[in-house]
Write a protein that holds these residues in place. Structure first.
Motif, short mmCIF file in Angstrom:
data_model
loop_
_atom_site.label_atom_id
_atom_site.label_comp_id
_atom_site.label_asym_id
_atom_site.label_seq_id
_atom_site.Cartn_x
_atom_site.Cartn_y
_atom_site.Cartn_z
N VAL A 110 0.63 -1.43 0.15
CA VAL A 110 0.00 0.03 -0.16
C VAL A 110 1.31 1.45 -0.22
O VAL A 110 1.79 0.86 0.91
CB VAL A 110 -0.48 -0.09 1.23
N ILE A 111 0.92 2.27 -0.76
CA ILE A 111 1.82 3.31 -1.47
C ILE A 111 0.65 4.37 -0.69
O ILE A 111 1.78 5.47 -0.94
CB ILE A 111 2.72 3.13 -2.71
N GLY A 112 -0.10 4.45 -0.73
CA GLY A 112 -0.49 5.50 -0.30
C GLY A 112 -2.69 5.49 0.76
O GLY A 112 -3.14 4.13 0.42
N LYS A 113 -3.02 6.42 0.94
CA LYS A 113 -4.86 6.49 1.59
C LYS A 113 -5.25 7.77 1.38
O LYS A 113 -4.37 8.37 1.90
CB LYS A 113 -4.50 5.68 2.62
N GLU A 114 -6.54 7.41 0.62
CA GLU A 114 -6.97 8.92 0.39
C GLU A 114 -8.70 9.18 1.15
O GLU A 114 -9.22 7.81 0.88
CB GLU A 114 -7.45 9.30 -0.72
N ASN A 156 -4.43 3.12 -2.23
CA ASN A 156 -3.51 3.11 -3.53
C ASN A 156 -2.33 1.71 -3.19
O ASN A 156 -1.62 1.93 -2.08
CB ASN A 156 -2.85 4.39 -3.49
N THR A 157 -2.55 1.31 -4.24
CA THR A 157 -1.44 0.09 -3.54
C THR A 157 -0.85 -0.26 -4.98
O THR A 157 -1.20 0.05 -5.87
CB THR A 157 -2.46 -1.19 -4.13
N GLU A 158 0.74 -0.25 -5.05
CA GLU A 158 1.70 -0.92 -6.21
C GLU A 158 1.88 -2.72 -5.99
O GLU A 158 2.30 -3.15 -5.05
CB GLU A 158 2.76 -0.19 -5.51
N THR A 159 1.36 -2.58 -7.26
CA THR A 159 2.21 -4.28 -7.59
C THR A 159 3.09 -4.46 -8.14
O THR A 159 2.83 -3.94 -9.93
CB THR A 159 1.04 -5.47 -7.29
N SER A 160 4.31 -5.25 -8.30
CA SER A 160 5.51 -6.31 -8.94
C SER A 160 5.25 -6.92 -8.91
O SER A 160 6.32 -7.70 -8.21
CB SER A 160 7.02 -4.46 -8.35
N LEU A 161 6.26 -7.18 -10.90
CA LEU A 161 6.30 -8.95 -10.93
C LEU A 161 7.36 -8.15 -11.59
O LEU A 161 8.46 -8.22 -12.49
CB LEU A 161 5.63 -9.25 -12.29
N TYR A 162 8.44 -9.41 -10.43
CA TYR A 162 10.20 -9.51 -10.90
C TYR A 162 10.62 -11.14 -11.50
O TYR A 162 10.14 -12.04 -10.86
CB TYR A 162 11.07 -8.72 -9.79
N CYS A 163 11.24 -11.10 -12.34
CA CYS A 163 11.97 -12.08 -12.87
C CYS A 163 13.58 -12.44 -11.88
O CYS A 163 14.01 -11.34 -12.20
CB CYS A 163 11.82 -11.90 -14.50
N ILE A 164 13.37 -13.68 -11.58
CA ILE A 164 14.72 -14.09 -11.21
C ILE A 164 15.80 -15.23 -12.27
O ILE A 164 16.28 -15.79 -11.07
CB ILE A 164 15.03 -14.00 -9.23
N CYS A 165 15.42 -15.01 -12.68
CA CYS A 165 15.71 -16.51 -13.93
C CYS A 165 17.43 -15.90 -14.03
O CYS A 165 17.46 -14.54 -14.10
CB CYS A 165 15.23 -16.05 -15.06
N PRO A 166 17.71 -16.90 -13.80
CA PRO A 166 19.43 -16.68 -13.86
C PRO A 166 19.67 -15.60 -15.78
O PRO A 166 19.29 -15.95 -16.51
CB PRO A 166 20.09 -17.86 -14.56
N TRP A 174 6.49 -6.22 -14.86
CA TRP A 174 5.25 -6.05 -14.75
C TRP A 174 4.78 -5.24 -13.46
O TRP A 174 5.88 -5.57 -12.21
CB TRP A 174 4.03 -6.58 -15.50
N ARG A 175 4.40 -3.52 -13.43
CA ARG A 175 4.42 -3.28 -12.49
C ARG A 175 2.31 -2.38 -12.43
O ARG A 175 2.55 -1.60 -13.51
CB ARG A 175 5.28 -1.68 -12.12
N GLY A 176 2.03 -2.44 -11.76
CA GLY A 176 0.68 -2.27 -11.92
C GLY A 176 0.59 -0.95 -10.46
O GLY A 176 0.37 -1.35 -8.86
N GLU A 177 -0.63 -0.51 -10.58
CA GLU A 177 -0.83 0.16 -9.63
C GLU A 177 -2.47 0.36 -9.16
O GLU A 177 -3.44 0.38 -10.27
CB GLU A 177 -0.57 2.01 -9.59
N ILE A 178 -3.00 0.08 -8.52
CA ILE A 178 -4.97 -0.51 -7.81
C ILE A 178 -5.02 0.16 -7.25
O ILE A 178 -4.93 0.37 -5.82
CB ILE A 178 -5.05 -2.46 -7.51
#
Length: 211
Positions: A110-114, A156-166, A174-178
């Motif tokens: 959660v990156i914020g609250k309104e 306000n939420t932020e979600t990030s998908l990271y690859c940790i492949c060699p 990918w990153r999305g703000e929901i």
């Protein structure tokens, strides 16, 4: 007909202002699609109970999509989240994840609250004709008295998908703000979040199948 169009427009605006939604998203242009063998789910929050519920729900939802997933609260020792990690420690953790068969990490925070207020039923006035000043003022004077208002909280939420492949070095896929409109119920809020999240991932051909 004009009044009907104004009414529909107003209702649409009120609904859009008070509903959960994807605000913006970014996809790595070099990534066409991505399927992970095993995903680590990390909920970033100081509330451990909420983190436990959140990670459990996300993992369960991923498993329903035939994606192997693990809660970070099960994988890491408590010291991982209770203490700051150095770059060397993070590199060691990444090696541990690779050894354990992980090739992706899903972060959510959660990156914020309104706190917001919407005027209920104000669209009624758009569909009416007011022939005199008295008619218009009398029909709207409740706004001065703070009547017919509805307050709600937006997270306000932020979600990030990271690859940790060699060789990828923790590459962002990918990153999305929901925005999640608070329903005063943790499970309901998580359901809203998950519905929007999975639609975003499917649309971008990431983790889960669009079929």
């Amino acid at each position: 007909m004009k009044n009907l169009l104004l009414l529909i427009f107003a209702i649409t605006m009120l609904i859009s202002c008070s509903s959960s939604k994807m605000v913006q998203q970014y996809k790595n242009p070099e990534t066409v699609s991505f399927e992970a063998n095993k995903v680590l789910v990390i909920g970033i929050t100081p509330d451990e109970d909420v983190r436990e519920i959140f990670e459990k729900r996300v993992v369960k939802s991923l498993e329903k999509q035939n994606v192997r997933a693990v809660k970070s609260i099960d994988f890491f020792e408590s010291s991982f989240t209770n203490n700051k990690q150095s770059l060397e420690q993070l590199n060691n953790i990444e090696n541990q994840l690779l050894d354990a068969g992980f090739d992706a990490i899903l972060f959510a925070k959660v990156i914020g609250k309104e706190d917001k207020v919407s005027i209920i039923q104000s669209y009624n006035n758009l569909g009416r004709e007011f022939h005199t000043f008295e008619d218009y003022y009398f029909s709207n004077q409740h706004l001065y008295l703070n009547e017919q208002k509805q307050s709600y909280t937006v997270y306000n939420t932020e979600t990030s998908l990271y690859c940790i492949c060699p060789g990828k070095e923790r590459e962002l896929l990918w990153r999305g703000e929901i925005e999640v409109v608070d329903a005063d119920n943790v499970n309901r809020n998580i359901n809203k979040y998950l519905n929007i999240l999975f639609k975003g991932l499917k649309d971008n051909q990431l983790l889960v199948s669009a079929l």
